[in-house]
Enzyme design. Structure first.
Site, short mmCIF file in Angstrom:
data_model
loop_
_atom_site.label_atom_id
_atom_site.label_comp_id
_atom_site.label_asym_id
_atom_site.label_seq_id
_atom_site.Cartn_x
_atom_site.Cartn_y
_atom_site.Cartn_z
N SER A 18 0.85 -1.19 0.00
CA SER A 18 0.00 0.00 0.00
C SER A 18 0.89 1.24 0.00
O SER A 18 1.73 1.39 0.88
CB SER A 18 -0.88 -0.04 1.25
OG SER A 18 -1.64 1.12 1.36
N LYS B 271 -1.05 -0.94 -4.46
CA LYS B 271 -2.27 -0.17 -4.14
C LYS B 271 -1.85 1.27 -3.88
O LYS B 271 -0.92 1.53 -3.12
CB LYS B 271 -2.94 -0.80 -2.92
CG LYS B 271 -3.81 0.10 -2.06
CD LYS B 271 -4.66 -0.72 -1.11
CE LYS B 271 -4.88 -0.05 0.23
NZ LYS B 271 -5.71 -0.87 1.14
N LEU B 272 -2.55 2.19 -4.53
CA LEU B 272 -2.28 3.62 -4.33
C LEU B 272 -3.39 4.22 -3.49
O LEU B 272 -4.58 4.03 -3.79
CB LEU B 272 -2.24 4.36 -5.67
CG LEU B 272 -1.30 3.84 -6.76
CD1 LEU B 272 -1.41 4.74 -8.00
CD2 LEU B 272 0.14 3.80 -6.25
N LYS B 273 -3.02 4.97 -2.50
CA LYS B 273 -4.01 5.74 -1.74
C LYS B 273 -4.41 6.95 -2.58
O LYS B 273 -3.53 7.60 -3.17
CB LYS B 273 -3.39 6.20 -0.41
CG LYS B 273 -3.14 5.06 0.56
CD LYS B 273 -4.45 4.50 1.07
CE LYS B 273 -4.23 3.58 2.26
NZ LYS B 273 -5.51 3.04 2.75
N ASP C 41 -7.29 3.06 -3.16
CA ASP C 41 -8.06 3.07 -1.90
C ASP C 41 -8.31 4.53 -1.50
O ASP C 41 -7.37 5.28 -1.28
CB ASP C 41 -7.25 2.36 -0.81
CG ASP C 41 -8.01 2.23 0.50
OD1 ASP C 41 -9.18 2.68 0.57
OD2 ASP C 41 -7.44 1.68 1.47
N ASN D 217 -10.33 5.46 1.17
CA ASN D 217 -10.66 5.64 2.59
C ASN D 217 -11.82 6.62 2.79
O ASN D 217 -11.75 7.56 3.58
CB ASN D 217 -9.44 6.08 3.40
CG ASN D 217 -8.45 4.95 3.59
OD1 ASN D 217 -7.36 4.98 3.03
ND2 ASN D 217 -8.82 3.94 4.36
N GLU E 34 -11.26 0.81 -3.75
CA GLU E 34 -11.59 0.45 -2.37
C GLU E 34 -12.23 1.64 -1.65
O GLU E 34 -11.70 2.75 -1.68
CB GLU E 34 -10.28 0.03 -1.68
CG GLU E 34 -10.43 -0.44 -0.24
CD GLU E 34 -9.09 -0.93 0.33
OE1 GLU E 34 -8.15 -1.21 -0.46
OE2 GLU E 34 -8.98 -1.03 1.56
N ASP F 271 -14.18 -1.68 2.52
CA ASP F 271 -13.28 -1.87 3.67
C ASP F 271 -14.03 -1.36 4.91
O ASP F 271 -14.71 -2.12 5.60
CB ASP F 271 -11.96 -1.11 3.39
CG ASP F 271 -10.99 -1.10 4.57
OD1 ASP F 271 -11.32 -1.61 5.64
OD2 ASP F 271 -9.87 -0.56 4.42
N LYS G 68 -10.39 -7.24 7.29
CA LYS G 68 -9.40 -6.92 8.32
C LYS G 68 -9.95 -7.46 9.64
O LYS G 68 -10.97 -6.95 10.13
CB LYS G 68 -9.23 -5.41 8.46
CG LYS G 68 -8.53 -4.74 7.30
CD LYS G 68 -8.50 -3.24 7.49
CE LYS G 68 -7.76 -2.56 6.35
NZ LYS G 68 -8.05 -1.12 6.29
N GLY H 134 -4.76 -4.67 5.76
CA GLY H 134 -3.74 -4.49 6.79
C GLY H 134 -3.98 -3.21 7.55
O GLY H 134 -4.56 -2.26 7.03
N ILE I 80 -1.26 -1.88 9.35
CA ILE I 80 0.12 -1.65 9.79
C ILE I 80 0.34 -2.35 11.14
O ILE I 80 0.80 -1.76 12.12
CB ILE I 80 0.48 -0.15 9.85
CG1 ILE I 80 -0.08 0.57 8.61
CG2 ILE I 80 1.98 0.07 9.95
CD1 ILE I 80 0.43 1.98 8.40
O1 SMG Z 1 -0.96 -2.71 6.74
O2 SMG Z 1 0.14 -2.47 4.92
C1 SMG Z 1 -0.72 -2.12 5.71
C2 SMG Z 1 -1.54 -0.88 5.40
C3 SMG Z 1 -2.55 -1.16 4.39
O3 SMG Z 1 -3.40 0.77 3.33
C4 SMG Z 1 -3.50 0.00 4.24
N1 SMG Z 1 -4.46 0.12 5.18
O4 SMG Z 1 -7.65 1.50 4.54
O5 SMG Z 1 -6.76 -0.27 3.81
C5 SMG Z 1 -6.69 0.76 4.47
C6 SMG Z 1 -5.40 1.18 5.15
C7 SMG Z 1 -5.63 1.65 6.52
C8 SMG Z 1 -4.37 2.06 7.16
S1 SMG Z 1 -4.64 2.83 8.64
C9 SMG Z 1 -3.11 2.92 9.35
MG MG Z 2 -8.74 0.51 2.93
#
Ligand code: SMG
Ligand code: MG
Length: 373
Positions: free
Chosen positions: A138, A164-166, A192, A194, A217, A242, A266, A294, A296
């Site tokens: 990510s 995956k690109l935010k 993603d 969010n 996402e 998500d 998750k 994930g 983190i």
């Molecule tokens: O755990 O590698 C990881 C991060 C993956 O992008 C990731 N998670 O919305 O999917 C999600 C984000 C939430 C991260 S919040 C710290």
């Molecule tokens: Mg997400």
């Protein structure tokens, strides 16, 4: 026949793992990873669990200080009697609303104790069929496109099975176009948001359709199942949920409404690994693909996520990058990635041991809660 579990006491540890670089999403900047570890001391031995809430209530309502309070004052007291097995944890905690990440930490620690006593791995217990899983990475929001491209180039060279690109309004179509232009159409790519968009952004989001993304996402707010269903009708790219999915119940509603074709699972977001498996089972029975998200996590959470990702319905690479991608050190031995894959831990319980040196460095504070007798 093994005795029921009796929890004698719990150690709650707040750990802080420094990040190599800040992780930027549409909801904020993470500069370090603070989370809560739970270590249970029981009649059958010890077990570890991880509560992957963030330091602040910006991804869900949970956050470090709240998690500590709910674990200490409301959840652990509900586990004071004999526990026949891990499947009894969620029902015992059901009287407390929400706080799924904190609940998942306790169920995870009970699974660790119980499975160690049975010399069984979490992967076997959950029904994993793979011994290694494909790993995605990510990539946070960058300040510039050249900075993003340099990061993506490095991750492709490291062999990740998917990128995956935010994204967020103002950082969406252009970065995706630049990545496709530079690295081609064959790179498995997804985005993603969010929850940063509204249904009125549908036209903008439809501009992503030309890039052959695996999925978009969580474009809309977590409560927007109906709006996601409407958006899904306006996009060719599959929608993945998500934040909207907190339970198997939510998953059933999303599938019935047509809100998504893919679910990011998750365990910390849905209350634990057993609910995560139920979501997997329901999605699979309905032809909905799932993959392991994930938060983190430290090596404990990552180990358990790898076990889950071994289940047959996890058909897309997970956000299970090795912890050293984020952190200079971890609280367990680090996982190694080879050819874009990581081995599913095969040892009993979570299959990982604490690394005393890393754990010592990461621990910011700890407290002991007396639970039984
Ligand atoms: O755990 O590698 C990881 C991060 C993956 O992008 C990731 N998670 O919305 O999917 C999600 C984000 C939430 C991260 S919040 C710290
Ligand atoms: Mg997400």
């Amino acid at each position: 026949m093994i005795d029921p579990i009796l929890i004698e006491r719990a150690e709650l540890r707040v750990i802080t793992l420094p990040l190599h670089r800040p992780f930027v999403t549409s909801f904020g900047v993470q500069r370090e990873r603070e989370l809560v570890l739970v270590r249970l001391f029981t009649n059958l031995g010890e077990g570890w669990g991880e509560c992957p809430s963030l330091a602040e209530p910006v991804y869900t309502h949970e956050f470090t200080a709240g998690a500590l309070a709910v674990l200490r004052d409301h959840l652990l007291p509900r586990l004071a009697g004999p526990i026949a097995g891990p499947s009894r944890v969620a029902p015992a905690l059901a009287g407390v609303k929400g706080h799924r990440a904190a609940k998942s930490a306790l169920e995870m620690a009970v699974l660790d104790v119980w499975l160690r006593a049975r010399s069984t791995s979490l992967a076997d217990h959950l029904g994993a069929e793979r011994t290694r899983v494909a790993v995605g990475v990510s990539i946070g929001i960058h300040e510039t496109i050249p900075g993003l491209l340099a990061d993506v180039e490095k991750k492709i060279a490291e062999g990740y099975a998917r990128i995956k690109l935010k994204i967020r309004p103002g950082w969406d179509v252009e970065p995706v176009r630049a990545v496709r232009k530079r690295f081609g159409d064959d790179v498995p790519l997804q985005v993603d948001a969010n929850a940063a968009y509204a249904l009125s952004d549908a036209r903008r989001l439809a501009e992503l359709d030309e890039f052959g993304l695996l999925l978009v996402e969580q474009p809309l707010a977590e409560g927007d199942l109906v709006q996601h269903a409407e958006l899904a009708r306006r996009l060719r790219t599959p929608l993945c949920l998500d934040e909207s999915i907190e339970s198997v119940h939510d998953t059933a509603a999303a599938i019935a409404l047509g809100s998504c074709r893919i679910v990011n699972i998750k365990p910390g977001r849905v209350g634990g690994y057993l609910e995560a498996r139920r979501i997997h089972d329901l999605a699979r029975a309905n032809g909905v693909a799932v993959w392991c998200g994930g938060l983190i996590e430290s090596g404990f959470g990552r180990a358990a996520n790898l076990a889950l990702a071994g289940l047959p319905g996890f058909v897309l690479p997970g956000d299970t990058s090795p912890s050293l991608h984020y952190f200079p050190f971890d609280v367990t031995a680090p996982f190694e990635m080879a050819d874009g894959h990581i081995d599913v831990p095969a040892g009993p319980g979570l299959g990982v041991e604490p690394d005393p040196e890393g754990l010592g460095r990461a621990t910011a504070r700890r407290e002991t809660v007396v639970v039984g007798r």
